[in-house]
Scaffold this motif. Structure first.
Motif, mmCIF file in Angstrom:
data_model
loop_
_atom_site.group_PDB
_atom_site.id
_atom_site.type_symbol
_atom_site.label_atom_id
_atom_site.label_comp_id
_atom_site.label_asym_id
_atom_site.label_seq_id
_atom_site.Cartn_x
_atom_site.Cartn_y
_atom_site.Cartn_z
ATOM 1 N N UNK A 132 8.367 13.843 2.809
ATOM 2 C CA UNK A 132 7.323 12.828 2.624
ATOM 3 C C UNK A 132 5.972 13.488 2.831
ATOM 4 N N UNK A 133 5.035 13.176 1.939
ATOM 5 C CA UNK A 133 3.686 13.712 2.019
ATOM 6 C C UNK A 133 2.713 12.552 2.201
ATOM 7 N N UNK A 134 2.053 12.465 3.361
ATOM 8 C CA UNK A 134 1.056 11.397 3.530
ATOM 9 C C UNK A 134 0.002 11.505 2.434
ATOM 10 N N UNK A 135 -0.398 10.372 1.873
ATOM 11 C CA UNK A 135 -1.325 10.355 0.754
ATOM 12 C C UNK A 135 -2.630 11.077 1.093
ATOM 13 N N UNK A 136 -3.126 10.913 2.279
ATOM 14 C CA UNK A 136 -4.387 11.553 2.650
ATOM 15 C C UNK A 136 -4.337 13.059 2.651
ATOM 16 N N UNK A 137 -3.150 13.673 2.593
ATOM 17 C CA UNK A 137 -3.057 15.129 2.616
ATOM 18 C C UNK A 137 -2.729 15.712 1.249
ATOM 19 N N UNK A 138 -2.504 14.866 0.262
ATOM 20 C CA UNK A 138 -2.130 15.400 -1.052
ATOM 21 C C UNK A 138 -3.332 15.788 -1.880
ATOM 22 N N UNK A 182 0.842 -1.186 0.000
ATOM 23 C CA UNK A 182 0.000 0.000 0.000
ATOM 24 C C UNK A 182 0.879 1.237 0.000
ATOM 25 N N UNK A 183 0.530 2.196 -0.834
ATOM 26 C CA UNK A 183 1.255 3.453 -0.883
ATOM 27 C C UNK A 183 0.554 4.427 0.056
ATOM 28 N N UNK A 184 1.256 4.802 1.116
ATOM 29 C CA UNK A 184 0.677 5.719 2.102
ATOM 30 C C UNK A 184 1.370 7.075 2.112
ATOM 31 N N UNK A 185 2.364 7.246 1.220
ATOM 32 C CA UNK A 185 3.033 8.542 1.131
ATOM 33 C C UNK A 185 3.677 8.729 -0.236
ATOM 34 N N UNK A 186 3.768 9.962 -0.599
ATOM 35 C CA UNK A 186 4.468 10.379 -1.802
ATOM 36 C C UNK A 186 5.750 11.040 -1.327
ATOM 37 N N UNK A 187 6.837 10.840 -2.061
ATOM 38 C CA UNK A 187 8.123 11.400 -1.636
ATOM 39 C C UNK A 187 8.647 12.403 -2.657
ATOM 40 N N UNK A 188 9.244 13.466 -2.127
ATOM 41 C CA UNK A 188 10.012 14.391 -2.942
ATOM 42 C C UNK A 188 11.459 13.954 -2.779
#
Length: 178
Positions: free
Chosen positions: A172-178, A149-155
């Motif tokens: 790191x950006x939690x997926x629920x906040x993007x 499961x992908x729970x974050x996007x990374x820069x």
């Protein structure tokens, strides 16, 4: 800073990829630290633009996704490969993420490549020397990684050297906040 947006792979998935047989193919194989999934390449940015980008990535949510890697493929041809890679499923969800993120990047003035996006994880890169990967492709066409499961996007920041790239997560950006 040379940056891109991507997904870190869980250790279990990295171990699975690293267990694929490599001995018979002369290539620059990715290390565990190099394995990732690029969603959007951005390029060279100064600190001010990175700060703007961080702010822009805080708004509306992306949908969480469950992924797996399935099957191997090649950029180039099996006789003259440029890169060996693994497909990501479901590709349509990641293509949606890619386009959503592309729109956000363009909104802050970052031009994006218009080529079709093929979600993948690079396994190896090849030089100009002809190397056949036909046998590797055939032997690993049924490869399937564990689901994750992908729970974050990374820069990521990319540090290039003659020994290959080193990737560093700078946010790191939690997926629920993007």
């Amino acid at each position: 800073m040379r940056v891109f947006l991507g997904i870190e792979l869980p250790d279990e998935v990295k171990r699975s990829l690293l267990s694929l047989p490599r001995e018979s193919i002369e290539a620059r194989w990715q290390t565990a630290e190099q394995l990732h999934l690029t969603l959007n390449f951005i390029g060279e940015l100064d600190e001010a633009m990175v700060a703007t980008l961080r702010e822009r990535l805080q708004s509306p949510p992306l949908e969480p996704v469950s992924l797996r890697l399935k099957g191997v493929d090649v950029f180039g041809s099996a006789e003259h490969p440029k890169a060996l890679w693994v497909r990501v499923e479901p590709a349509a969800l990641l293509q949606h993420w890619h386009h959503t993120l592309r729109d956000r990047l363009e909104a802050v003035g970052l031009e994006q490549d218009e080529r079709d996006f093929q979600p993948h994880v690079t396994l190896a890169r090849f030089g100009r020397k002809a190397v056949s990967v036909k046998e590797f492709l055939k032997a690993n066409e049924e490869y399937i990684s564990p689901n994750f499961t992908v729970d974050q996007l990374c820069l990521f920041e990319s540090h290039l050297s003659d020994k290959g790239a080193r990737y560093e997560v700078i946010e790191r950006f939690p997926v629920g906040t993007l």
